[in-house]
Scaffold this active site. Structure first.
Site: not given
Ligand code: ASN
Length: 339
Positions: A12, A58, A274
């Site tokens: 992000t 991701s 957990q």
């Molecule tokens: N979806 C973003 C990532 O992990 C989330 C972030 O960086 N805050 O690349």
């Protein structure tokens, strides 16, 4: 003058909204630099390496971990520390993985990112980036103050393999409930000297092999024999089993038999809880006694992220499941506390 290598993988911190689809996508590093003119004013030399393909985290994978480790190895002798810009979603996995890959690390590798893009008015990216650089160059008596793979986020420095992302909407995105924070940023940078690992004098060694054939078995009351059997008889070499409380499971004979058969056939099963706080204590309750007897590995207070990457790492290094089990139960990089 200190020299820092910033490695930009995406996340992000460097994202912008696509004008047509409106989704957030990573952009190139020059646009990040344009948003932080303060970088010029830091009392250090900054080199930047941006990956050709910048990603939302991701899409992170062991191949990119290998690229990161090789980049760190290549620049290890010429820079004082590293800052890795990375999406927060899988940052704890990457920081854990890198901690296992970089044996005898004696320089800081500080992962950071942000919850809002660096171009956003209320962004958390600038503080995270600027302080991560300060931490990467911090020295005392010519030695790095934090010679570890860490995550810096929202005024706190965490040991990477003790952290996990617990909040997707607050700036305070990470926690490390089973290990103290290594430093805190306020008016001064305050280091918790007793909690920071001391590097060995041995040269750094990079291990690049990861085994991807690892499964996760998360238990819940009522889980069926068929579901457990499907996971345990699948073509994997290791299973991270997320259990209840202090490492407990059902004592039903079918369940213990399936675990035993999997171990006897050469698979490694690692027991982590957990619960996010506390530790696995195999043999404390009747409901974990048999696990210990049949050779399930004790994961103590490891995070899920550390447990998965450590299993992938060890299975990548060793063929013998007994050796992997033994090492899973040992503290290799500060990731667990043997209780
Ligand atoms: N979806 C973003 C990532 O992990 C989330 C972030 O960086 N805050 O690349």
């Amino acid at each position: 003058m200190s020299q820092i290598l910033i490695i930009y993988t995406g996340g992000t911190i460097g994202m912008m909204s696509d004008p047509i689809t409106k989704v957030l996508k990573p952009i190139n590093f020059e646009q990040i630099m344009d948003n932080v003119p303060e970088l010029e004013r830091l009392n250090c030399k900054i080199k930047v390496h941006s990956f050709d393909t910048v990603i939302d985290s991701s899409n992170m994978n062991p191949e990119i971990w290998g690229d990161l480790a090789r980049l760190i190895e290549k620049n290890y002798d010429t820079v004082d520390g590293f800052v890795v810009l990375h999406g927060s979603d899988t940052m704890s996995y990457s920081a854990s993985a890198l901690s296992f890959m970089l044996e005898n690390l004696a320089k800081p590798v500080i992962f950071t990112g942000s919850q809002l893009p660096i171009s956003a008015v209320r962004t958390d990216a600038k503080e995270n980036l600027m302080t991560a650089i300060e931490l990467a160059k911090a020295k005392k008596n010519d030695l790095a103050r934090v010679p570890e793979v860490c995550i810096y986020f929202d005024y706190k420095l965490f040991r990477g393999n003790r952290s996990f992302k617990y909040n997707s909407s607050k700036f305070e995105a990470f926690r490390s409930p089973n290990y103290p924070i290594l430093a805190e940023s306020g008016v001064h940078l305050k280091f918790s000297l007793n909690d920071i690992r001391q590097p060995s004098d041995a040269p750094m060694v990079v291990h690049n092999k990861f085994e991807s054939e690892v499964a996760v078995l998360k238990l819940y009351p009522g889980i069926s024999p068929k579901v457990v059997e499907t996971v345990l008889t699948s073509d994997v070499r290791g299973i991270v089993m997320e259990t209840f409380g202090a490492g407990n499971t059902t004592t039903d004979a079918w369940f213990i038999d399936l675990l035993k058969n999997a171990i006897d056939s050469g698979k490694v099963i690692l027991d982590i809880s957990q619960c996010k706080v506390g530790t696995v204590e195999l043999g404390r309750y009747e409901t974990s006694k048999q696990l210990k007897d049949i050779g399930v590995a004790n994961g103590y207070d490891m995070t899920f992220e550390a447990a998965v990457t450590k299993t992938m790492y060890l299975l990548g290094q060793y063929d013998d499941p007994k050796q992997v089990k033994e090492l899973l139960e040992q503290d290799l990089r500060g990731e667990l506390t043997v209780s």
